[in-house]
Design an enzyme around this catalytic site. Structure first.
Site, PDB file in Angstrom:
ATOM      1  N   CYS A 266       0.837  -1.202   0.000  1.00 30.30           N
ATOM      2  CA  CYS A 266       0.000   0.000   0.000  1.00 30.30           C
ATOM      3  C   CYS A 266       0.876   1.259   0.000  1.00 30.30           C
ATOM      4  O   CYS A 266       1.482   1.583  -1.015  1.00 30.30           O
ATOM      5  CB  CYS A 266      -0.986  -0.033   1.168  1.00 30.30           C
ATOM      6  SG  CYS A 266      -2.377   1.113   0.983  1.00 30.30           S
TER       7      CYS A 266
ATOM      8  N   HIS B  25      -3.519  -5.330   0.502  1.00 31.98           N
ATOM      9  CA  HIS B  25      -2.921  -5.680   1.791  1.00 31.98           C
ATOM     10  C   HIS B  25      -2.835  -7.191   1.960  1.00 31.98           C
ATOM     11  O   HIS B  25      -3.739  -7.818   2.520  1.00 31.98           O
ATOM     12  CB  HIS B  25      -3.741  -5.076   2.931  1.00 31.98           C
ATOM     13  CG  HIS B  25      -3.505  -3.616   3.130  1.00 31.98           C
ATOM     14  ND1 HIS B  25      -2.571  -3.119   4.017  1.00 31.98           N
ATOM     15  CD2 HIS B  25      -4.069  -2.536   2.528  1.00 31.98           C
ATOM     16  CE1 HIS B  25      -2.579  -1.791   3.972  1.00 31.98           C
ATOM     17  NE2 HIS B  25      -3.479  -1.417   3.078  1.00 31.98           N
TER      18      HIS B  25
ATOM     19  N   GLU C 201      -1.129  -8.904   4.023  1.00 35.11           N
ATOM     20  CA  GLU C 201      -1.074  -9.315   5.436  1.00 35.11           C
ATOM     21  C   GLU C 201      -2.467  -9.497   6.023  1.00 35.11           C
ATOM     22  O   GLU C 201      -2.612 -10.145   7.075  1.00 35.11           O
ATOM     23  CB  GLU C 201      -0.269  -8.289   6.253  1.00 35.11           C
ATOM     24  CG  GLU C 201      -1.002  -7.031   6.665  1.00 35.11           C
ATOM     25  CD  GLU C 201      -1.215  -6.016   5.553  1.00 35.11           C
ATOM     26  OE1 GLU C 201      -1.813  -4.953   5.815  1.00 35.11           O
ATOM     27  OE2 GLU C 201      -0.795  -6.285   4.404  1.00 35.11           O
TER      28      GLU C 201
END
Length: 210
Positions: A83, A180, A182
């Protein structure tokens, strides 16, 4: 912010890595690779623009992360951007940003209720294409986008509106994603998006080759 940092720490550890987290840290030459995380907007003057809808910057973070990128890039160490991290990589290499997506497009990328989900298409032959195919769904939580690409980078995935969703520079071992991973891997896997475990495992494999 601590919870968000924990997502990165957890993903790296789950993939077999040893995370060394920090807020505005100095470059650590003992680290095998660099992960630049998500967060707030980058100071527009760093890419030659006036403020055109950016949120107030964290100038200390901007300078620290630019120094981190330059140190790891200079040593040819692997770098993963997520990001804001993707945007910072492009800015550090001379690119610029779209500071505020138009309202009709911004609604597809950010929501106060949390991550949105949208489709992206991948460049044939790219890492994402090999892992997930020509088109797939990812999460979204951003109001800015990469504009002009930094030197050496290529776009490897795009949103349906045409904004870059992933960049890489294979020869310099750089990979970066606007979404994202994660929050789409390991304990954060979700049924409506791809499973991004492969992103972290691949990054660590590249780190361990040295």
């Amino acid at each position: 912010e601590a919870e968000r940092m924990d997502n990165y720490i957890t993903a790296v550890a789950a993939a077999g890595g040893e995370p060394v987290p920090g807020c505005c840290p100095a470059p650590d030459p003992s680290c095998a690779g660099l992960l630049l995380c998500g967060g707030g907007d980058i100071e527009p003057s760093l890419y030659g623009q006036e403020d055109r809808g950016s949120h107030p910057p964290d100038r200390a973070r901007d300078q620290a992360e630019l120094a981190l990128f330059r140190a790891f890039h200079r040593e040819w160490k692997p770098i993963l951007g997520v990001c804001r991290g993707m945007q910072l990589i492009s800015v550090a290499l001379g690119g610029d940003l779209i500071q505020d997506l138009p309202p009709g497009q911004r609604a597809l990328h950010i929501s106060p209720e949390g991550d949105l989900v949208h489709r992206v298409r991948a460049l044939p032959g790219s890492f994402l294409h090999d892992c997930y195919g020509p088109a797939f769904r990812v999460n979204s939580a951003h109001h800015q986008a990469v504009g002009r690409l930094g030197e050496g980078l290529r776009a490897t995935a795009w949103s349906e509106e045409g904004f870059p969703e992933a960049l890489d520079w294979p020869e310099r071992r750089i990979m970066a994603f606007q979404f994202h991973p994660e929050r789409m891997s390991f304990g954060k896997r979700r049924p409506d998006t791809i499973d991004c475990e492969a992103i972290f495992r691949t990054f660590l494999e590249v780190c361990w080759r040295d």
